[in-house]
Design a protein around this motif. Sequence first.
Motif, short mmCIF file in Angstrom:
data_model
loop_
_atom_site.label_atom_id
_atom_site.label_comp_id
_atom_site.label_asym_id
_atom_site.label_seq_id
_atom_site.Cartn_x
_atom_site.Cartn_y
_atom_site.Cartn_z
N UNK A 1 55.99 -76.04 24.60
CA UNK A 1 54.98 -76.66 25.47
C UNK A 1 55.16 -76.17 26.90
N UNK A 2 54.16 -76.47 27.70
CA UNK A 2 54.17 -76.10 29.12
C UNK A 2 53.94 -77.35 29.95
N UNK A 3 54.76 -77.55 30.98
CA UNK A 3 54.61 -78.67 31.90
C UNK A 3 53.96 -78.17 33.18
N UNK A 4 52.87 -78.81 33.59
CA UNK A 4 52.20 -78.46 34.84
C UNK A 4 52.10 -79.69 35.73
N UNK A 5 52.37 -79.52 37.00
CA UNK A 5 52.30 -80.64 37.94
C UNK A 5 52.72 -80.22 39.33
N UNK A 6 53.58 -79.19 39.42
CA UNK A 6 54.02 -78.70 40.72
C UNK A 6 52.95 -77.82 41.36
N UNK A 7 53.00 -77.74 42.68
CA UNK A 7 52.26 -76.70 43.41
C UNK A 7 53.29 -75.83 44.11
N UNK A 8 53.07 -74.53 44.07
CA UNK A 8 54.07 -73.60 44.57
C UNK A 8 55.05 -73.21 43.47
N UNK A 9 56.01 -72.36 43.82
CA UNK A 9 57.01 -71.92 42.87
C UNK A 9 57.83 -73.11 42.37
N UNK B 1 42.75 -74.99 47.48
CA UNK B 1 43.88 -74.60 46.63
C UNK B 1 43.32 -73.83 45.45
N UNK B 2 43.62 -72.55 45.43
CA UNK B 2 43.07 -71.66 44.41
C UNK B 2 43.86 -71.77 43.11
N UNK B 3 45.16 -72.02 43.21
CA UNK B 3 46.02 -72.12 42.04
C UNK B 3 47.28 -72.88 42.46
N UNK B 4 48.16 -73.13 41.50
CA UNK B 4 49.41 -73.81 41.84
C UNK B 4 50.23 -72.99 42.82
N UNK B 5 50.13 -71.67 42.73
CA UNK B 5 50.79 -70.79 43.68
C UNK B 5 49.97 -69.51 43.80
N UNK B 6 50.09 -68.82 44.90
CA UNK B 6 49.41 -67.55 45.11
C UNK B 6 50.43 -66.41 45.17
N UNK B 7 49.99 -65.22 44.77
CA UNK B 7 50.83 -64.03 44.86
C UNK B 7 50.46 -63.15 46.05
N UNK B 8 49.18 -63.12 46.40
CA UNK B 8 48.72 -62.20 47.44
C UNK B 8 47.36 -62.64 47.96
N UNK C 1 46.75 -67.57 54.01
CA UNK C 1 46.99 -67.90 52.60
C UNK C 1 48.48 -67.97 52.39
N UNK C 2 48.92 -68.84 51.48
CA UNK C 2 50.35 -69.05 51.29
C UNK C 2 50.67 -69.27 49.82
N UNK C 3 51.96 -69.20 49.52
CA UNK C 3 52.41 -69.39 48.14
C UNK C 3 52.27 -70.82 47.66
N UNK C 4 51.87 -71.76 48.54
CA UNK C 4 51.59 -73.13 48.08
C UNK C 4 50.24 -73.22 47.37
N UNK C 5 49.59 -72.06 47.18
CA UNK C 5 48.33 -72.00 46.45
C UNK C 5 47.09 -72.17 47.28
N UNK C 6 47.25 -72.33 48.61
CA UNK C 6 46.09 -72.65 49.45
C UNK C 6 45.69 -71.49 50.36
N UNK C 7 44.39 -71.47 50.63
CA UNK C 7 43.80 -70.67 51.70
C UNK C 7 43.33 -71.66 52.75
#
Length: 904
Positions: free
Chosen positions: A365-373, A868-875, A847-853
């Motif tokens: 299973x996969x647990x989702x709930x965090x934002x960022x790494x 917030x585009x995703x839980x974390x951003x890469x670039x 933009x930052x690795x916290x998933x936000x622009x």
Amino acid sequence: MSPRETCELLRRSIPPLAHAQAGVLAELCGGWPLLAAVVGSNVGQDIAAGAPPSRAVADASTALRAHGPQAFDIRDTADRHQAIGHAVVASLDSLDSQVAIPGGSSLRERYVSLAIFPAATPVPLGVLEHWWQAAYGWSASAVRHFCRALADRSLVSAYLADRDAVMLHDVFRFYLRHLIGDDWAVLHQSLLDTYRPGRWSDLDASDTHMWRHLTYHLAEAGLDGELLDILADPSFVVQKVSRLGHQSLAADRLALDALPTDGSRPDDRSRARALADAGYLLHGLTAESDIATTLEVALRRAGVPSAIDRTRDPIHVEWVHDGPDRVEGHVGAVVGVATHGKKVASCGEDGTVRLWDLATRRPERTFRGHVGWVFATAFSADGATVASAGEDSLIRLWRTEGGEPVGVLAAHAGRIRSLAFSRAGHALVSGGEDGRVLVWDTGRLALLRSMQTPGCPVWSVSVGCGDAVVAASGEDEFVRLYDLATGQLLAESAAHRDWVRAVSFAARVPLLASGSGDGTMRVWNTADRALTPVGRMHALPDRVRAVAASDHAELIVAATEDATVHAFTADGPAGVAKAPAGVDWIRTLAISEDGAVVAGCEDGGVRLWATDGDKLGLLGPGANTVWSAQFAGGGDLAALGHGNGLVEIYDAATGDRRRRLQAQPGRVWSLASSNGRIAAACGDGTVLVWQDSDDTPQLRLNTDAHRTWATAMAGDLVAASTADGTVRLWNAGSGKRLWERHAHGGRVRSLAFDEAGQLLAACGGDGVVRLWHTPTGDPVTSFTYSGEWARAVALDPSGRRLVIGSGTGDIHVGDTTTGQLTAQLSGHTSRALMVAFTREHDLLVSAAADGTVRAWSLRHQRQVAQVRVDATLHCAAFDRRTSRLLVGSAAGAAMMTLCTATDG
């Protein structure tokens, strides 16, 4: 009746009852003397018959919780006057016969109707006034008079004058629900009818109870169609989150799961599911426009149209591209692994925690709930709980079987880097970049104590010596030991000569391993709660990222930054295993109960090593996605660099793919573009430059570099960095190197030119931003700020202003003519990936690795919009000419437009 008075009543009727035991029963009785008398009578009879008081109290408590008051409903006619059911009915009958409420009628029915409100929830008097006035003709004064009368007769557990509400004890509610019978749905419908607007999204903002509990009342009324309407309505969800916060969607998800699965309205169900699943992405968002745009991205990723026009919002979505098709494994680096029995937990850059079965080598299973790494994960002593923590400064607890969330622990003020459970009990230790080492009781979800740390950022913690000692290390040369029970510092040693990235106790012997950036691993004897060196390994070829020790220390392993795992026994080196080509780092290690080494890798893979060979096997494959982004062709093209060395070129307006360019193997770390050229910083350190539509690279630069983190272009100039902090400048037409400067003590992570190409800025791990005059290579100025590392840099077109994005997420603005910082913007909770000046002099974008622009006003030094585009951003990349934003994450890529005031 107060809890103290109820305790006294119970102890008078049951002399053997201890104060604590009476307190347990008093709480369940809710201040109702009739219930306390009957419960006390039953408990007293049990004790008189020989039952120990503790068991009699436990049995009564269990019965009340499980069955409500009728658990004590006595069937013998002679004793029926003591029964709870009879007592309740008698009290209800007396309402109409003995209580007169001017402006109110049918008192018994109104009291019974209180049971339709959710359990353990204050019932607002304003809701009762609205409902009873519209449905039954009651006046507001009558409602309040009646509620006070109920309190006087102990028929409600509390009249909360300060909160303008009443509380109905759950025991009462249980019995009243029984009395309501078939009228249950009818009463819910009656309440809903008095509030129903044209659309539920038009519900008045002041009707907080209805916003919070509308899904509950619709479900209990049996109005499944209306319930699905609001769950699938983005407008309703946006307003609900803006009023109540993202946590309010948890109940909506449960309501959606409870709907009959009859296959009807599949599009609405898909939209409702996408909205519910995106709830955790809304953490920290309060403005309706920010919430709406975040949900717009999520809906598009799910392939579901939102049916709402958001083009007037500050940021709106143009298109999205999905990430990797295979989602069983991590997308991006795995930075934490843990084992328990035949299970492995892993976490990483994609913001997820994943559970694996070692026996079948399959994901569970996969647990989702965090934002960022998510940096750390750990199993509880019994394996029933998985803990995780990361960039959002929160510790989340999950049930291993089933995956349900258990709770959230919050006290850290920065990234949490490491977690470790005790081998017995519920103690959990956390270490973070705020310099704190904390001990938690996960059974009670409570903070127990803080270690007496010096405040240095902590990267690793471990529990050992029979659960008596905590080891910690981090951003200095020290290994430290603390007393788990008191938090006292026991010992410290600075034997290493660089950051100590990892510590690991052997579970059953007093030995500790530590690994450092100085390329050494040490072993310590901690039997006397001190640090006594017993071994040192010198021959490691690179920085040590992770260490792990088996239960009896018969095996110790270390991972170095050259993506190699080294094994040691008491006799010395015992083997080496190298990660496959294209895997840059191994970031984390653990050892299973059967001696298998589990390695978390940069490519998202979770790998296994048996130590009797030199190959790493695969437990879970990773899926690399977008790692770098840039605009080209005057802003009409969007370039995306992938983890497999591929560069894809898209039409920025439509998202249609135009070209594919094959770079070197490994991750494309950075992209740049100018004058019809595209440059890519490749995984092997090479910088490739393509011209126009030619698919063959025109230039191969930096070929002697082991790693190139950043590249930039302006006109015919191309700049790139090397792993040792050197900045180089070439002519992109001829390939001639113009100059190089050794700029930084740490990695150079970002480079930027001004519009004319006269200035070049570089920033990196030492927290210093340096500028050079490009025609000569002469230094112009520098900016230094303590306590942070610089991750992103940009210049405005004139070169007079500079913006810096830090590793902590703070943004600094500086004047290049004076060398002074002039503003600081705070809001991001993770490292900045991109910063840029827009066409408006006052407006910045980041933009930052916290998933936000985010968009910022310089004049007011505050945030004006975020998505917030995703839980974390890469670039991320920004094009000043078109105001377009291009972002990449584990989920793929998204194109957005920043609607400035100039755009209207």
